[in-house]
Design a protein around this motif. Structure first.
Motif, PDB file in Angstrom:
ATOM      1  N   THR A 107       0.834  -1.212   0.000  1.00  0.00           N
ATOM      2  CA  THR A 107       0.000   0.000   0.000  1.00  0.00           C
ATOM      3  C   THR A 107       0.869   1.261   0.000  1.00  0.00           C
ATOM      4  O   THR A 107       0.586   2.221  -0.737  1.00  0.00           O
ATOM      5  CB  THR A 107      -0.937  -0.010   1.227  1.00  0.00           C
ATOM      6  OG1 THR A 107      -1.710  -1.225   1.203  1.00  0.00           O
ATOM      7  CG2 THR A 107      -1.880   1.181   1.207  1.00  0.00           C
ATOM      8  N   GLU A 108       1.922   1.254   0.802  1.00  0.00           N
ATOM      9  CA  GLU A 108       2.804   2.427   0.849  1.00  0.00           C
ATOM     10  C   GLU A 108       3.510   2.620  -0.497  1.00  0.00           C
ATOM     11  O   GLU A 108       3.599   3.746  -1.010  1.00  0.00           O
ATOM     12  CB  GLU A 108       3.828   2.259   1.979  1.00  0.00           C
ATOM     13  CG  GLU A 108       3.190   2.257   3.363  1.00  0.00           C
ATOM     14  CD  GLU A 108       4.182   1.899   4.475  1.00  0.00           C
ATOM     15  OE1 GLU A 108       5.404   1.922   4.233  1.00  0.00           O
ATOM     16  OE2 GLU A 108       3.720   1.588   5.583  1.00  0.00           O
ATOM     17  N   VAL A 109       3.995   1.526  -1.076  1.00  0.00           N
ATOM     18  CA  VAL A 109       4.693   1.619  -2.363  1.00  0.00           C
ATOM     19  C   VAL A 109       3.741   2.100  -3.455  1.00  0.00           C
ATOM     20  O   VAL A 109       4.082   2.972  -4.267  1.00  0.00           O
ATOM     21  CB  VAL A 109       5.304   0.246  -2.738  1.00  0.00           C
ATOM     22  CG1 VAL A 109       5.746   0.222  -4.189  1.00  0.00           C
ATOM     23  CG2 VAL A 109       6.479  -0.073  -1.817  1.00  0.00           C
ATOM     24  N   LEU A 110       2.538   1.559  -3.460  1.00  0.00           N
ATOM     25  CA  LEU A 110       1.558   1.968  -4.470  1.00  0.00           C
ATOM     26  C   LEU A 110       1.303   3.472  -4.387  1.00  0.00           C
ATOM     27  O   LEU A 110       1.291   4.176  -5.410  1.00  0.00           O
ATOM     28  CB  LEU A 110       0.246   1.198  -4.272  1.00  0.00           C
ATOM     29  CG  LEU A 110      -0.917   1.616  -5.173  1.00  0.00           C
ATOM     30  CD1 LEU A 110      -0.620   1.310  -6.642  1.00  0.00           C
ATOM     31  CD2 LEU A 110      -2.214   0.922  -4.739  1.00  0.00           C
ATOM     32  N   THR A 111       1.104   3.958  -3.167  1.00  0.00           N
ATOM     33  CA  THR A 111       0.815   5.383  -2.988  1.00  0.00           C
ATOM     34  C   THR A 111       1.979   6.236  -3.477  1.00  0.00           C
ATOM     35  O   THR A 111       1.783   7.227  -4.206  1.00  0.00           O
ATOM     36  CB  THR A 111       0.536   5.686  -1.506  1.00  0.00           C
ATOM     37  OG1 THR A 111      -0.431   4.776  -1.009  1.00  0.00           O
ATOM     38  CG2 THR A 111       0.041   7.113  -1.331  1.00  0.00           C
ATOM     39  N   ASP A 112       3.178   5.828  -3.096  1.00  0.00           N
ATOM     40  CA  ASP A 112       4.354   6.608  -3.503  1.00  0.00           C
ATOM     41  C   ASP A 112       4.532   6.586  -5.016  1.00  0.00           C
ATOM     42  O   ASP A 112       4.923   7.594  -5.621  1.00  0.00           O
ATOM     43  CB  ASP A 112       5.603   6.055  -2.804  1.00  0.00           C
ATOM     44  CG  ASP A 112       6.808   6.968  -3.016  1.00  0.00           C
ATOM     45  OD1 ASP A 112       6.719   8.147  -2.622  1.00  0.00           O
ATOM     46  OD2 ASP A 112       7.809   6.507  -3.599  1.00  0.00           O
ATOM     47  N   ARG A 113       4.229   5.447  -5.632  1.00  0.00           N
ATOM     48  CA  ARG A 113       4.393   5.358  -7.090  1.00  0.00           C
ATOM     49  C   ARG A 113       3.340   6.170  -7.829  1.00  0.00           C
ATOM     50  O   ARG A 113       3.482   6.450  -9.015  1.00  0.00           O
ATOM     51  CB  ARG A 113       4.354   3.889  -7.529  1.00  0.00           C
ATOM     52  CG  ARG A 113       5.634   3.151  -7.183  1.00  0.00           C
ATOM     53  CD  ARG A 113       5.582   1.695  -7.560  1.00  0.00           C
ATOM     54  NE  ARG A 113       6.824   1.015  -7.235  1.00  0.00           N
ATOM     55  CZ  ARG A 113       6.994  -0.294  -7.253  1.00  0.00           C
ATOM     56  NH1 ARG A 113       5.984  -1.088  -7.588  1.00  0.00           N
ATOM     57  NH2 ARG A 113       8.163  -0.829  -6.943  1.00  0.00           N
ATOM     58  N   LEU A 114       2.265   6.528  -7.146  1.00  0.00           N
ATOM     59  CA  LEU A 114       1.246   7.369  -7.775  1.00  0.00           C
ATOM     60  C   LEU A 114       1.520   8.851  -7.524  1.00  0.00           C
ATOM     61  O   LEU A 114       1.598   9.644  -8.461  1.00  0.00           O
ATOM     62  CB  LEU A 114      -0.148   7.004  -7.242  1.00  0.00           C
ATOM     63  CG  LEU A 114      -0.672   5.623  -7.645  1.00  0.00           C
ATOM     64  CD1 LEU A 114      -1.982   5.332  -6.918  1.00  0.00           C
ATOM     65  CD2 LEU A 114      -0.873   5.537  -9.153  1.00  0.00           C
ATOM     66  N   ILE A 115       1.668   9.231  -6.248  1.00  0.00           N
ATOM     67  CA  ILE A 115       1.724  10.670  -5.933  1.00  0.00           C
ATOM     68  C   ILE A 115       3.042  11.096  -5.297  1.00  0.00           C
ATOM     69  O   ILE A 115       3.170  12.240  -4.860  1.00  0.00           O
ATOM     70  CB  ILE A 115       0.555  11.094  -5.014  1.00  0.00           C
ATOM     71  CG1 ILE A 115       0.583  10.318  -3.685  1.00  0.00           C
ATOM     72  CG2 ILE A 115      -0.778  10.936  -5.734  1.00  0.00           C
ATOM     73  CD1 ILE A 115      -0.337  10.907  -2.618  1.00  0.00           C
ATOM     74  N   SER A 173      -0.456  14.338  -0.286  1.00  0.00           N
ATOM     75  CA  SER A 173       0.123  13.388   0.669  1.00  0.00           C
ATOM     76  C   SER A 173      -1.000  12.715   1.439  1.00  0.00           C
ATOM     77  O   SER A 173      -2.148  13.169   1.423  1.00  0.00           O
ATOM     78  CB  SER A 173       1.063  14.108   1.644  1.00  0.00           C
ATOM     79  OG  SER A 173       0.329  15.019   2.441  1.00  0.00           O
ATOM     80  N   ALA A 174      -0.670  11.634   2.081  1.00  0.00           N
ATOM     81  CA  ALA A 174      -1.624  10.909   2.926  1.00  0.00           C
ATOM     82  C   ALA A 174      -0.826  10.142   3.965  1.00  0.00           C
ATOM     83  O   ALA A 174       0.376   9.913   3.785  1.00  0.00           O
ATOM     84  CB  ALA A 174      -2.462   9.953   2.075  1.00  0.00           C
ATOM     85  N   ASP A 175      -1.493   9.791   5.073  1.00  0.00           N
ATOM     86  CA  ASP A 175      -0.849   8.942   6.078  1.00  0.00           C
ATOM     87  C   ASP A 175      -1.141   7.497   5.698  1.00  0.00           C
ATOM     88  O   ASP A 175      -2.280   7.033   5.827  1.00  0.00           O
ATOM     89  CB  ASP A 175      -1.411   9.243   7.473  1.00  0.00           C
ATOM     90  CG  ASP A 175      -1.084  10.657   7.917  1.00  0.00           C
ATOM     91  OD1 ASP A 175      -0.061  11.203   7.439  1.00  0.00           O
ATOM     92  OD2 ASP A 175      -1.855  11.225   8.709  1.00  0.00           O
ATOM     93  N   VAL A 176      -0.149   6.804   5.198  1.00  0.00           N
ATOM     94  CA  VAL A 176      -0.358   5.473   4.622  1.00  0.00           C
ATOM     95  C   VAL A 176       0.356   4.426   5.472  1.00  0.00           C
ATOM     96  O   VAL A 176       1.510   4.615   5.860  1.00  0.00           O
ATOM     97  CB  VAL A 176       0.172   5.415   3.178  1.00  0.00           C
ATOM     98  CG1 VAL A 176      -0.179   4.084   2.530  1.00  0.00           C
ATOM     99  CG2 VAL A 176      -0.399   6.563   2.361  1.00  0.00           C
ATOM    100  N   THR A 177      -0.347   3.340   5.740  1.00  0.00           N
ATOM    101  CA  THR A 177       0.194   2.291   6.600  1.00  0.00           C
ATOM    102  C   THR A 177       0.045   0.921   5.944  1.00  0.00           C
ATOM    103  O   THR A 177      -1.066   0.521   5.580  1.00  0.00           O
ATOM    104  CB  THR A 177      -0.560   2.261   7.958  1.00  0.00           C
ATOM    105  OG1 THR A 177      -0.485   3.552   8.556  1.00  0.00           O
ATOM    106  CG2 THR A 177       0.038   1.218   8.881  1.00  0.00           C
ATOM    107  N   ASP A 178       1.160   0.219   5.790  1.00  0.00           N
ATOM    108  CA  ASP A 178       1.110  -1.202   5.453  1.00  0.00           C
ATOM    109  C   ASP A 178       0.777  -1.945   6.735  1.00  0.00           C
ATOM    110  O   ASP A 178       1.598  -1.991   7.660  1.00  0.00           O
ATOM    111  CB  ASP A 178       2.462  -1.694   4.919  1.00  0.00           C
ATOM    112  CG  ASP A 178       2.694  -1.292   3.465  1.00  0.00           C
ATOM    113  OD1 ASP A 178       1.818  -0.620   2.894  1.00  0.00           O
ATOM    114  OD2 ASP A 178       3.756  -1.654   2.928  1.00  0.00           O
TER     115      ASP A 178
END
Ligand SMILES: [Zn+2]
Length: 285
Positions: free
Chosen positions: A72-80, A116-121
């Motif tokens: 989930t963290e990687v996906l978010t970073d790869r998008l935004i 940005s968002a607070d993202v947690t695996d």
């Protein structure tokens, strides 16, 4: 899921943002997003959701919290992220005066922050608690080892609901769902159809959903992710009858863009008043 003034989004598959707006909600109405797993039919509108929420934000809103299994963290970073797929877009909006004018006209101030968002695996167990919200996860059994899957239990002072995502029936979901008000379960097809096609593993059909709901003692079973066989008008009654042969609570075969009430409070079907039951229809892995 909506309770009180809170709205939670579980997964973000194709056209989720569009459908949210069709039902009268905006991305900024949602502060918590929970991913069950990273198949694209559960994630592919994440970019639209994230970027629309960010674009509408004027800096006064709650930060978005995103929880999901590994990736989930990687996906978010790869998008935004700084070098993400949409970084050229958001950098243009952060830098160009046209976007500045639009942002200020909405009530925002400059400089525009990056998205940005607070993202947690997350991993199975207690995941998050906040202002009466208690979030717990259990492992789903879907397409391991390629993807991790999480089943989510969301409890608020008003209600408790478990969302299976894609999984085969398993005892850990039953344990997670025990005593919850509602189980929102994948129900891809008639159990017999899954069996005949050799695709029972990793998935839940009519009997599997019914057995998990019965064993957990929930009041309501919402069937989602329903395939074309079961959702066909001429087949729905047969599917509901099959489920009713195992689970005596309320069963809802859901349709898109439709809201359903969660039954809350104690009732005759609460787990405390029921005898424990186990059902033999589904082989548990
Ligand atoms: Zn899946």
């Amino acid at each position: 899921m909506e309770t009180g003034d809170r709205r939670f989004l579980i997964d973000c598959g194709p056209a989720t943002t569009y459908k949210l707006v069709q039902t009268g909600m905006q991305p900024l109405d949602i502060d918590h997003l929970f991913f069950t797993h990273h198949h694209f039919d559960h994630t592919s509108d994440f970019a639209t959701f994230l970027l629309t929420r960010w674009d509408h934000s004027i800096g006064e809103e709650n930060r978005l919290k995103v929880f999901g299994p590994s990736g989930t963290e990687v996906l978010t970073d790869r998008l935004i992220g700084e070098s993400g797929a949409f970084s050229t877009d958001w950098k243009a909006r952060v830098g160009h005066h046209l976007s500045h004018t639009m942002h200020v006209s909405r009530g925002g101030s400059l400089p525009r922050p990056a998205p940005s968002a607070d993202v947690t695996d997350a991993t199975p167990g207690p995941v998050h608690s906040e202002d009466g919200l208690i979030v717990t996860a259990a492992p789903g059994e879907h397409v391991q080892p390629f993807l991790d899957s999480l089943v989510w239990r969301l409890e608020t002072p008003d209600c408790s609901v478990v969302f299976t995502g894609d999984t085969q029936p398993c005892d850990r979901i039953v344990d997670l769902a025990r005593g919850a008000d509602a189980l929102v379960s994948l129900c891809g097809n008639f159990q017999s159809a899954l069996r005949e096609r050799g695709i029972e593993e990793g998935q839940t059909g009519t009997l599997g959903a019914a057995e998990m709901a019965a064993e957990a003692g929930v009041k309501q079973l919402f069937l989602v992710h329903v395939g074309p066989d079961l959702s066909a008008r001429e087949n729905r009654e047969r599917g509901l009858a099959e489920i009713a042969s195992v689970f005596d609570g309320e069963v809802v075969l859901t349709d898109e863009l439709t809201s359903y009430e969660i039954m809350t409070g104690m009732s005759d079907t609460s787990p405390a008043t029921r005898d424990p039951v186990t059902h033999p229809h589904i082989h548990r892995h």
